[in-house]
Design a protein around this motif. Structure first.
Motif, short mmCIF file in Angstrom:
data_model
loop_
_atom_site.label_atom_id
_atom_site.label_comp_id
_atom_site.label_asym_id
_atom_site.label_seq_id
_atom_site.Cartn_x
_atom_site.Cartn_y
_atom_site.Cartn_z
N THR A 82 0.82 -1.22 0.00
CA THR A 82 0.00 0.00 0.00
C THR A 82 0.85 1.27 0.00
O THR A 82 0.34 2.34 -0.34
N SER A 83 2.09 1.17 0.41
CA SER A 83 3.01 2.31 0.32
C SER A 83 4.42 1.77 0.18
O SER A 83 4.79 0.79 0.82
N GLY A 84 5.19 2.43 -0.68
CA GLY A 84 6.52 1.92 -0.99
C GLY A 84 6.45 0.91 -2.11
O GLY A 84 5.41 0.72 -2.76
N ALA A 85 7.56 0.26 -2.36
CA ALA A 85 7.64 -0.75 -3.42
C ALA A 85 8.56 -1.87 -2.97
O ALA A 85 9.62 -1.63 -2.39
N GLY A 266 4.07 -0.06 3.68
CA GLY A 266 2.74 -0.49 4.06
C GLY A 266 2.31 -1.71 3.26
O GLY A 266 2.65 -1.84 2.09
N PHE A 267 1.54 -2.60 3.88
CA PHE A 267 1.16 -3.83 3.18
C PHE A 267 -0.13 -4.39 3.76
O PHE A 267 -0.55 -4.08 4.88
N GLU A 268 -0.77 -5.23 2.94
CA GLU A 268 -1.92 -6.03 3.35
C GLU A 268 -1.71 -7.43 2.83
O GLU A 268 -1.02 -7.63 1.82
N ARG A 269 -2.29 -8.43 3.49
CA ARG A 269 -2.24 -9.81 2.98
C ARG A 269 -3.64 -10.39 3.00
O ARG A 269 -4.51 -9.91 3.74
N ASP A 270 -3.85 -11.43 2.21
CA ASP A 270 -5.20 -11.99 2.07
C ASP A 270 -5.37 -13.30 2.84
O ASP A 270 -6.25 -14.09 2.52
#
Length: 470
Positions: A82-85, A266-270
């Motif tokens: 969600t933010s950064g790479a 930032g990150f999300e996982r499923d």
């Protein structure tokens, strides 16, 4: 035997996630990506987020460390940045992964100081070195599995300073000229974060400083030291080989997530971050597809050997799509083997054929409702189905025996011989279409109910592994 395996490696097909499996980001082919199918040492680069990378995560540099490459695979398919790479290489040493070997041509993680062009892995090492030197890169994480449990003091034969499992590795305490070079402080903060979520107190994670900068001949050859020498902070992550693959991947992801948060990514996982959630994510949506998805093979619960032969275009090995970056297909003559990590998921015989591309879908009545079913689709059937006839084409439902053309016939589960199912539960069957002798494509039907338990399709098989770590 060696000659046979070298021939097999020449036919290793590396992969790009197919549309059913790619959750986020993109896969980079070319010089730093999948490369050609001829080298046998190709890896893929999965770009998550936008822009140039802040973080590079690498798994599979040693093929007998499935916790690392399984965690990296999940990062590439089940995380959204969600933010950064973040760029992920889940399969750096793919041939060694397939054979569950620390290294088919020696230890790849000892080839980063000097390497002759004659080395079979020269191009792979040079490509990953190019990625490490990407100007925007701020952090490198190299995922490993190590024997036993690292402890700063000698607690037991399996828990002592010579072991590698359950630790975060640095080459030096601080990179003096780098603004984010406080490696020891960053590692300790990440470990404190990760240790809040241990499955058991004895699984605690510790800091291991190899003091490479003071002269460590082995670690001076490693990927992480190459990154540090080029001004990029780097960490080695080690989960214990005493654990099964889902628990190894759990501890890897605990450390990775702590370091990503620390880096401002930032990150999300499923999936839920737990061994059960990881196992479910690794075993779901395991698929390969050939011929622009006209041939789909779901592998979540595949039979060890598929009945009959699978029709494939003559160039099929050059056009394979997969849902997981640690899936690969190898062939020796007409025998096809599908590998998921170091597990051989299934085998089948290929029927090489000429193809017809004029037809893309068939009208199929399923449980009384008619719909267009495209080649490569998998449709659920409760009672029965019938494929409407198309002039010039014939239908062959594999496992039934109603003659050369089974168009306009209502087919139910009892019409199919179980040995021709694709799955261990005897629910999924192929329906193929032909124009004369030319293969047009297939779709799959999945009948309701189950008759047999699921097979384990985690991307690792039990067996002896090297006691070494990074």
């Amino acid at each position: 035997m060696i000659l046979r395996f070298l021939l097999l490696l020449s036919l290793v097909v590396t992969l790009l996630p197919c549309s059913v499996g790619a959750k986020t980001g993109s896969t980079e082919p070319g010089s730093a990506g999948t490369g050609s199918a001829e080298s046998g040492t190709n890896f893929s680069v999965h770009k998550l987020g936008t822009g140039e990378p802040n973080v590079l995560i690498i798994g599979g540099i040693q093929g007998d460390e499935p916790g690392g490459f399984s965690a990296a695979s999940l990062l590439s398919t089940s995380y959204r940045i969600t933010s950064g790479a973040v760029w992920v290489v889940p399969n750096l040493n793919f041939p060694s992964i397939i054979k569950r070997s620390r290294g088919l041509h020696g230890d790849m993680n000892r080839k980063f100081a000097a390497l002759p062009e004659s080395d079979p892995e020269y191009s792979t090492v040079r490509r990953i070195q190019d990625l490490i030197r990407t100007p925007s890169l701020r952090l490198v994480l190299n995922l490993h599995d190590g024997g036993g449990f690292y402890r700063p003091t000698h607690d037991s034969q399996d828990r002592n300073p010579r072991r590698w499992g359950q630790c975060l590795i640095i080459d030096m305490a601080e990179m003096p000229t780098h603004p984010q070079g406080q490696l020891e402080a960053r590692a300790l903060a990440a470990l404190a974060d990760a240790n809040n979520n241990l499955l058991a107190p004895e699984h605690s994670l510790h800091l291991k400083n190899t003091l490479t900068h003071l002269g460590n001949p082995e670690m001076e050859k490693s990927l992480s030291w190459y990154a540090v020498r080029n001004g990029i902070p780097a960490f080695g992550l080690e989960a214990s080989k005493n654990f099964p693959v889902d628990i190894r991947a759990y501890y890897h992801l605990l450390m990775v997530e702590a370091l990503l948060r620390q880096a401002g990514v930032g990150f999300e996982r499923d999936f839920p971050l737990s061994p059960a959630g990881i196992a479910a994510a690794l075993q779901s949506n395991v698929q390969i597809a050939f011929a622009e998805n006209r041939v789909l093979l779901p592998l979540d619960n595949a039979r060890p050997r598929l009945g009959g032969s699978i029709p494939l275009p003559r160039n099929a090995m050059n056009n394979i799509r997969t849902s997981k970056p640690i899936l690969a297909v190898t062939s020796l003559k007409d025998e096809m083997q599908v590998h998921y990590g170091n597990r051989t998921v299934t085998r089948f015989k290929a029927d090489w054929c000429e193809t017809d591309s004029d037809l893309s879908a068939l009208a199929v009545t399923i449980d009384g409702h008619t719909q267009n079913v495209h080649f490569g689709d998998l449709v659920d059937v409760k009672e029965g189905f019938a494929v409407a006839a198309v002039k010039g084409y014939r239908v062959n439902a594999i496992g039934t025996n109603f003659g050369p053309d089974e168009s306009d016939k209502t087919l139910v589960r009892k019409h199919f011989q179980e040995r021709y199912s694709l799955d261990n539960a005897s629910r999924i069957y192929r329906v193929e279409a032909y124009k004369g002798k030319r293969f047009a494509g297939m779709f799959l039907v999945r009948f309701s109910g189950a008759t047999k338990p699921n097979r384990n399709t985690l991307p690792a098989i039990a067996g002896r592994e090297s006691k070494k770590g990074m």
